[in-house]
Design an enzyme around this catalytic site. Structure first.
Site, short mmCIF file in Angstrom:
data_model
loop_
_atom_site.label_atom_id
_atom_site.label_comp_id
_atom_site.label_asym_id
_atom_site.label_seq_id
_atom_site.Cartn_x
_atom_site.Cartn_y
_atom_site.Cartn_z
N LYS A 115 -71.34 17.04 27.50
CA LYS A 115 -72.18 16.81 26.33
C LYS A 115 -73.56 16.32 26.73
O LYS A 115 -74.56 16.65 26.08
CB LYS A 115 -71.51 15.81 25.38
CG LYS A 115 -70.33 16.40 24.64
CD LYS A 115 -69.91 15.53 23.48
CE LYS A 115 -68.72 16.15 22.75
NZ LYS A 115 -68.14 15.25 21.76
N LYS A 197 -62.32 29.36 24.80
CA LYS A 197 -61.67 28.90 23.58
C LYS A 197 -62.52 29.24 22.35
O LYS A 197 -63.75 29.15 22.42
CB LYS A 197 -61.52 27.38 23.70
CG LYS A 197 -60.47 26.77 22.84
CD LYS A 197 -60.34 25.28 23.15
CE LYS A 197 -60.38 24.50 21.87
NZ LYS A 197 -60.29 23.06 22.04
N LYS A 200 -66.03 25.84 17.31
CA LYS A 200 -66.91 25.74 16.14
C LYS A 200 -68.37 25.68 16.54
O LYS A 200 -69.25 25.87 15.73
CB LYS A 200 -66.52 24.59 15.22
CG LYS A 200 -66.09 23.31 15.87
CD LYS A 200 -65.53 22.34 14.81
CE LYS A 200 -65.04 21.06 15.48
NZ LYS A 200 -64.54 20.07 14.59
#
Ligand code: TRP
Length: 334
Positions: A115, A197, A200
């Site tokens: 992140k 994966k 979102k």
């Protein structure tokens, strides 16, 4: 233990729109767990603040997530569905636990590194201490089990380390939680890159089916899904695109992969993709309708929020009081 049941705790961040992957991999599998466990499901809105949010959107998205939990079938009378930010014990315990967490431990968290790389302009302290807040979430409810995806395993490990460390100093204060490996949810991959994966936050919106996508969009995305060379509809490592579509078809229809392979033997990729889209639509349509209905039931939802906030706070505060006492914080005179 609560009501003679072991405790299970999980939740999702109120960031971004949920995808078919979130639903099939997590939410859908949660709805029957309350039969065996005392379940708490948080809308993790404090965690969402580690990334900048637009207040009006954020407020709506967090509430919508709670409504979606219910629309997906979590019975709000049998599951404690609540907002993390409504139970102040989360933030308090997070501070206390941060004094029992080492910088070195937090530095090793791969999600922090990822992140930080992704949000290089906003590497805030909350992003760094994110796992401590998550530990507080889980430990406040004395959870025995936490269903989490692969990406959260390391955070559960650090939660266990913090709990064990605390217990070794102060006695048995916290239940040390275990990952929950019940019936595992499906692992749904991106339609555009089946080695990754379904997420979102994918920049390519065609990679993800969102739970609130309309019917045409779902058909279009399925038709555009990348497939593999050859023309056989078969599950295999050499066919990640087709395998992913078979997996989606299987969970949406309740059929096994073998049954699906048989059903589509000799069928072309194009027709197969349409069948996948139809299967997704028949599963999502009732969910979308229930969600739309519940969104209009403002008083009902407000009532659920009030009752469950209170229930969550009751258990959380019980643990928090115990922790404060153990730490030697001065008790309030009665
Ligand atoms: N970090 C989790 C995620 O992004 C969300 C989360 C926050 C969570 N606190 C939790 C999950 C406690 C399980 C238990 O998926």
């Amino acid at each position: 233990m609560i009501n003679d049941k072991k405790v299970l705790y999980s939740g999702m961040q109120a960031t971004g729109n949920l995808t078919l992957g979130n639903y099939l991999g997590a939410l859908k599998n949660w709805v029957t767990l309350n039969e065996e466990y005392e379940c708490f499901w948080g809308v993790m809105d404090l965690h969402s603040l580690t990334v900048r949010q637009v207040p009006a959107d954020f407020r709506k998205r967090a509430r919508n997530l709670l409504v979606l939990y219910i629309a997906a079938g979590l019975n709000p009378e049998k599951n404690c569905i609540y907002f993390q930010s409504h139970v102040s014990a989360h933030a308090e315990l997070s501070w206390l636990l941060s004094c029992y967490t080492y910088m070195g431990e937090l530095n090793r968290m791969t999600q922090f590194k990822d992140k930080a790389a992704k949000h290089a302009d906003n590497i805030n302290a909350g992003l760094f201490t994110y796992p401590v807040l998550m530990a507080a979430d889980i430990l406040l409810y004395q959870a025995d089990f936490v269903p989490v995806g692969k990406d959260q395993k390391q955070h559960l490990e650090i939660t266990r380390d913090i709990a064990e460390r605390f217990n070794s100093i102060y006695g048995e204060v916290f239940t040390v939680p275990e990952p929950y490996f019940g019936k595992t949810g499906a692992n749904i991959m991106s339609l555009q890159d089946p080695t990754r994966k379904m997420s979102k936050s994918d920049e390519n919106v065609n990679g993800s089916i969102f739970l609130m996508d309309d019917m045409d969009t779902i058909v279009r995305k399925c038709k555009r899904a990348v497939t593999d060379s050859g023309n056989e509809i078969r599950y295999g490592e050499d066919k990640p695109g087709i395998s992913n579509l078979l997996e989606i078809y299987g969970v949406c229809t309740g059929k096994s992969i073998e049954e699906a392979e048989k059903e589509f033997s000799g069928v072309g990729y194009g027709d197969f993709k349409v069948a996948v889209a139809e299967a997704v639509i028949s599963m999502l349509k009732p969910l979308q309708e229930e969600y739309a209905r519940l969104l209009k039931e403002k008083d009902y939802i407000d009532g659920i929020i009030k009752a469950n906030d209170e229930k969550a706070a009751y258990f959380a505060n019980k643990t928090l009081r115990k922790v404060k006492k153990k730490l030697g914080l001065t008790e309030k005179p009665r």
